[in-house]
Design an enzyme around this catalytic site. Structure first.
Site, PDB file in Angstrom:
ATOM      1  N   ILE A   1       9.841  -9.563   4.825  1.00 11.03           N
ATOM      2  CA  ILE A   1      10.718 -10.686   5.162  1.00 11.03           C
ATOM      3  C   ILE A   1      10.357 -11.877   4.289  1.00 11.03           C
ATOM      4  O   ILE A   1       9.183 -12.260   4.173  1.00 11.03           O
ATOM      5  CB  ILE A   1      10.599 -11.036   6.657  1.00 11.03           C
ATOM      6  CG1 ILE A   1      11.012  -9.817   7.507  1.00 11.03           C
ATOM      7  CG2 ILE A   1      11.493 -12.240   6.989  1.00 11.03           C
ATOM      8  CD1 ILE A   1      10.979 -10.050   9.001  1.00 11.03           C
TER       9      ILE A   1
ATOM     10  N   HIS B   1       4.860 -14.505  -2.174  1.00 11.61           N
ATOM     11  CA  HIS B   1       4.405 -13.182  -1.752  1.00 11.61           C
ATOM     12  C   HIS B   1       5.558 -12.199  -1.612  1.00 11.61           C
ATOM     13  O   HIS B   1       5.416 -11.016  -1.897  1.00 11.61           O
ATOM     14  CB  HIS B   1       3.665 -13.283  -0.404  1.00 11.61           C
ATOM     15  CG  HIS B   1       2.190 -13.293  -0.536  1.00 11.61           C
ATOM     16  ND1 HIS B   1       1.448 -14.452  -0.484  1.00 11.61           N
ATOM     17  CD2 HIS B   1       1.302 -12.286  -0.725  1.00 11.61           C
ATOM     18  CE1 HIS B   1       0.175 -14.146  -0.640  1.00 11.61           C
ATOM     19  NE2 HIS B   1       0.057 -12.856  -0.783  1.00 11.61           N
TER      20      HIS B   1
ATOM     21  N   GLU C   1       0.808  -1.224   0.000  1.00 11.83           N
ATOM     22  CA  GLU C   1       0.000   0.000   0.000  1.00 11.83           C
ATOM     23  C   GLU C   1       0.846   1.281   0.000  1.00 11.83           C
ATOM     24  O   GLU C   1       0.290   2.396  -0.087  1.00 11.83           O
ATOM     25  CB  GLU C   1      -0.944   0.013   1.215  1.00 11.83           C
ATOM     26  CG  GLU C   1      -2.143  -0.912   1.100  1.00 11.83           C
ATOM     27  CD  GLU C   1      -1.808  -2.385   1.258  1.00 11.83           C
ATOM     28  OE1 GLU C   1      -0.922  -2.709   2.072  1.00 11.83           O
ATOM     29  OE2 GLU C   1      -2.408  -3.225   0.550  1.00 11.83           O
TER      30      GLU C   1
HETATM   31  C1  DLZ Z   1       0.748 -10.257   2.371  1.00  7.96           C
HETATM   32  C2  DLZ Z   1       2.042  -9.749   2.908  1.00  7.96           C
HETATM   33  C3  DLZ Z   1       3.109 -10.643   3.144  1.00  7.96           C
HETATM   34  C4  DLZ Z   1       3.016 -12.101   2.879  1.00  7.96           C
HETATM   35  N1  DLZ Z   1       4.254 -10.207   3.673  1.00  7.96           N
HETATM   36  C5  DLZ Z   1       4.418  -8.883   3.935  1.00  7.96           C
HETATM   37  C6  DLZ Z   1       5.651  -8.395   4.463  1.00  7.96           C
HETATM   38  O1  DLZ Z   1       6.599  -9.128   4.767  1.00  7.96           O
HETATM   39  N2  DLZ Z   1       5.755  -7.047   4.652  1.00  7.96           N
HETATM   40  C7  DLZ Z   1       4.737  -6.175   4.346  1.00  7.96           C
HETATM   41  O2  DLZ Z   1       4.934  -4.955   4.507  1.00  7.96           O
HETATM   42  N3  DLZ Z   1       3.563  -6.621   3.883  1.00  7.96           N
HETATM   43  C8  DLZ Z   1       3.366  -7.939   3.679  1.00  7.96           C
HETATM   44  N4  DLZ Z   1       2.183  -8.396   3.197  1.00  7.96           N
HETATM   45  C9  DLZ Z   1       1.025  -7.471   3.121  1.00  7.96           C
HETATM   46  C10 DLZ Z   1       0.928  -6.664   1.827  1.00  7.96           C
HETATM   47  O3  DLZ Z   1       1.887  -5.624   1.800  1.00  7.96           O
HETATM   48  C11 DLZ Z   1      -0.485  -6.019   1.747  1.00  7.96           C
HETATM   49  O4  DLZ Z   1      -0.705  -5.213   2.872  1.00  7.96           O
HETATM   50  C12 DLZ Z   1      -1.593  -7.069   1.656  1.00  7.96           C
HETATM   51  O5  DLZ Z   1      -1.365  -7.967   0.597  1.00  7.96           O
HETATM   52  C13 DLZ Z   1      -2.975  -6.397   1.470  1.00  7.96           C
HETATM   53  O6  DLZ Z   1      -3.010  -5.640   0.271  1.00  7.96           O
END
Ligand code: DLZ
Length: 156
Positions: A81, A87, A58
């Site tokens: 991470i 993802h 976002e």
């Molecule tokens: C889904 C997700 C995953 C698996 N890992 C992280 C992460 O390590 N760091 C992070 O900032 N956000 C992660 N997200 C969430 C996505 O950035 C996002 O907020 C969701 O997919 C909802 O749109």
């Protein structure tokens, strides 16, 4: 992001409006980045607004909105991470390419403080926490202010 060669810059950011856009994932590291960005912006005397977003995915849309609505620069902070799913690549690529586009489309600086990590300890080492060897939140904030000053000089 490796820290070798990263400059620490003393800056006068008085009169600059800077928005910090910060993701919530991986709380301890994320809070360290945020505190470092605040320290650097306070030292530069910039006017600071803070906005939280759910995750790094976002960061681009909210950063663009901040820049379209009066911010002179954004500091984008996130912690991604590597896990056992694709993802990591999707989120890291979306954040990186999205923030690059935001800077180019708006013509305003985005300090890039998104950590892409293999494991949590790498983030703890870089988050400006007690015992950290690097302060990536502060570095991103200093880069945003330095770039805003450079752009102001060019456009004068
Ligand atoms: C889904 C997700 C995953 C698996 N890992 C992280 C992460 O390590 N760091 C992070 O900032 N956000 C992660 N997200 C969430 C996505 O950035 C996002 O907020 C969701 O997919 C909802 O749109």
């Amino acid at each position: 992001m490796s820290g070798a060669g990263a400059p620490r810059i003393s800056l006068d950011g008085a009169g600059l409006k800077v928005t910090i856009v910060a993701g919530l994932w991986n709380t301890e590291i994320a809070e360290g980045l945020l505190a470092g960005a605040h320290r650097a912006l306070a030292a530069a005397k910039a006017e600071v607004t803070e906005v939280r977003v759910p995750g790094s995915f976002e960061l681009p849309v909210v950063s663009k909105a901040a820049l379209d609505n009066g911010a002179d620069a954004v500091v984008a902070l996130g912690v991604i991470i590597r896990g056992g799913t694709p993802h990591f690549e999707y989120v890291a690529d979306a954040a990186t390419s999205g923030l690059t586009q935001v800077a180019i489309v708006t013509g305003k600086p985005v300090g890039f403080g998104v950590l892409t990590l293999d494991h949590e300890q790498q983030g703890l080492d870089r988050a400006g926490l007690p015992g950290s060897t690097e302060d990536k939140g502060a570095e991103a904030a200093e880069a945003a202010v330095a770039t805003a000053i450079a752009l102001r000089e060019i456009r004068r």
